[in-house]
Design an enzyme around this catalytic site. Structure first.
Site, short mmCIF file in Angstrom:
data_model
loop_
_atom_site.label_atom_id
_atom_site.label_comp_id
_atom_site.label_asym_id
_atom_site.label_seq_id
_atom_site.Cartn_x
_atom_site.Cartn_y
_atom_site.Cartn_z
N ILE A 198 33.76 43.91 44.00
CA ILE A 198 32.57 44.01 43.14
C ILE A 198 31.31 44.26 43.97
O ILE A 198 30.39 44.97 43.52
CB ILE A 198 32.41 42.77 42.23
N GLU B 84 34.04 38.03 36.35
CA GLU B 84 34.45 36.63 36.51
C GLU B 84 35.38 36.47 37.71
O GLU B 84 35.99 37.42 38.18
CB GLU B 84 35.11 36.10 35.26
N GLY C 177 39.59 42.18 37.92
CA GLY C 177 38.52 41.32 37.42
C GLY C 177 37.26 41.49 38.25
O GLY C 177 36.99 42.60 38.74
N GLU C 178 36.47 40.43 38.37
CA GLU C 178 35.21 40.42 39.13
C GLU C 178 34.13 41.30 38.49
O GLU C 178 33.03 41.41 39.01
CB GLU C 178 35.40 40.93 40.58
N GLY C 179 34.44 41.97 37.40
CA GLY C 179 33.51 42.93 36.83
C GLY C 179 33.67 44.33 37.42
O GLY C 179 32.86 45.22 37.15
#
Lengths: 352, 352
Positions: B93, B170, B312-314
């Site tokens: 990210i 997240e 994930g992580e955006g």
């Protein structure tokens, strides 16, 4: 004719590249297609730290004799009008190329209009549009070879100026007809599966287009092995020049970004001549134009984007560029488990 | 608890926006999903010339008691290790947010670790991780309300500082378990259709995870109407805080970029509370995590990207940002047929 020799990818670094990817702080395989891109670009450039330099969008424009047969809802004059729009900065490709810091060059491969000189316009005119391929070939063998050679030279010029990624776009009223015929013959698929609504034909227009193209295919009666004759027969100048530019790009080991239906049809011709070219290609966008998905399947290609666009001009390739850049960036800039002090999987992990 | 009231989109400009889009120099509808985005963002901002300002990525991190039950191949400590990786700039990210000029803020909603202060870290810790939801709720009602309120406040703070687009990411080992339970109860779908391999479970691990979550669902025996109780039961802190931040973002008419499975599960909770929130959302990426596609279908959402990622992580939301920007740019910067002097369709055109 320019002699193209495209080597296969050098796979010497493949396993080391994969190892580098797998050591990044993420679950194995979790960056999906970005990981495939990183592996591909690393191999093309034969380095663990690839870079994309001077990304360039070449938009090839040309007119088509077949446009006189009423197979497009737009008049032929729109090709020249849109080229002027490109030069004035008002088209979709201008907006997207500018946003993503791509150089944009418009190549007049054979538009039926004499343009004033312009810094972003490359005059490579083969003629004032092709002949209608209804009852004769769209171009001569000599024109086709000239287009290929010029196209390859254009690519080389960009690469010599430190560009290592070239995107391909096009503009030409009626060029979906040209692309559909190339696909039908070279993939040996009935024309009904290769035609689409282009810039927006209705049902009656689509039926008429299909019938006209069927007649043209019957008239020329070519088969898939006669690659150059097929290109000569169905054109257009912008497609032939794009074929040359694509071959030239791969020959010099730069990355190709392939946009929608027409650019993919040009690549089909190039891949029939030099199959290794496919290893140098990133497929940008699956066009809404019918036939494109089938053509991509034929080439074993999976585009990165499907935004239901059907504009051409290279817009899909311009939009995909940041994703390709992201693949290079994660490979270069993400930390490894070891460097970041992050625990690895406890062993029940597998690539899914 | 913060009182959220999310209004429907103001449709006053809808037809004028559509007219502006249709007058751009392209066939009708040819920019596909970019046209839908332009229409949506114009309506959210209630202007024909929308702008995206100070794009911000909020990554919410939290630990989960359920992680102790062996339902992830990574140990719980990885949540804190990855937060440190975010702060040191080494995660996926970081790379993608930096590339696309998004501000990145890491929100400690409840990680089981005491971090040193850091300019990019927002300390909003509700606790040192949730309780395991196997035999009791993951959090208390009061903790849940606190998380929602803090989340909404975080969004407001960004918007007050001139941000009008917020992306949600997240990090939390075991949070796919939490998201799967939220989905199972709130969508009334069997847990088997909501679980996936998370960061990389094998078949046996997946079977174990499914069995454990089934037990937890039976223990709590909640139904879809008890929205807040479901969130309290299954957590986590990062998810609850994301719910609050999402509601706060829409309440202030900023655009939401929704990433993968966990962010979509948070949005599911938010949409159950305030259905109008969906009009403010752009769905970034369809995760490789099983269950995500089904959850998107439930919400009537079609993500822009499918790059087979599951990090994930955006990361998906960061990668989609240039495409959202492109939608705004074409609306503002492309020429119209009239301004560019390009002929319009001769009338057989139709939107396809």
């Amino acid at each position: 004719m320019t002699n193209f020799q495209i080597p296969p990818l050098d796979s010497a670094l493949k396993s080391t590249l994969q190892q580098k990817i797998d050591q990044k702080t993420k679950p194995l395989g979790a960056l999906g297609k970005l990981e495939e891109l990183a592996l591909q670009i690393g191999q093309i450039q034969n380095t663990l730290t690839p870079q994309l330099t001077q990304p360039t969008m070449l938009v090839f424009a040309g007119d088509h004799g077949i446009a006189q047969s009423g197979i497009s809802p737009y008049p032929q004059a729109v090709t020249a009008q849109m080229v002027l729009n490109f030069l004035n900065g008002g088209a979709g490709i201008n907006v997207f190329a500018k946003q993503n810091n791509m150089q944009l060059r418009i190549v007049d491969a054979g538009v039926n209009y004499q343009f004033e000189p312009h810094p972003n316009l490359i005059n490579a005119k083969i003629g004032m549009g092709t002949a209608s391929f209804l009852h004769k070939p769209a171009m001569t063998q000599s024109q086709c070879e000239q287009a290929l050679t010029i196209g390859a030279g254009l690519a080389k010029k960009e690469i010599d100026a430190n560009c290592n990624v070239i995107a391909f776009g096009e503009m030409g009223i009626a060029n979906t007809s040209s692309a559909s015929c190339l696909m039908s013959v070279l993939c040996n698929v009935p024309i009904e599966q290769c035609v689409g609504r282009g810039t927006g034909l209705d049902d009656a227009g689509l039926a008429k287009k299909t019938e006209i193209l069927k007649q043209a295919l019957q008239y020329h009666a070519l088969d898939a092995q006669e690659i150059m004759r097929v290109l000569v027969a169905f054109g257009g100048f912008e497609i032939a020049m794009m074929v040359g530019a694509m071959l030239g790009t791969a020959q010099h080991k730069a990355l190709l970004l392939i946009d929608g239906f027409i650019a993919t049809a040009a690549l089909l011709v190039a891949a029939k001549l030099q199959p290794n070219i496919l290893h140098y290609c990133v497929f940008a966008h699956c066009s809404g134009e019918a036939g494109h998905r089938k053509l991509l399947d034929y080439l074993g290609a999976k585009p990165l984007l499907d935004l239901e666009m059907r504009l051409g001009e290279g817009t899909g390739a311009a939009l995909v560029y940041p994703i390709v850049q992201a693949a290079v960036n994660f490979l270069n800039d993400m930390a490894s488990f070891a460097s970041a002090g992050v625990s690895e999987s406890t062993g029940v992990s597998e690539k899914i």
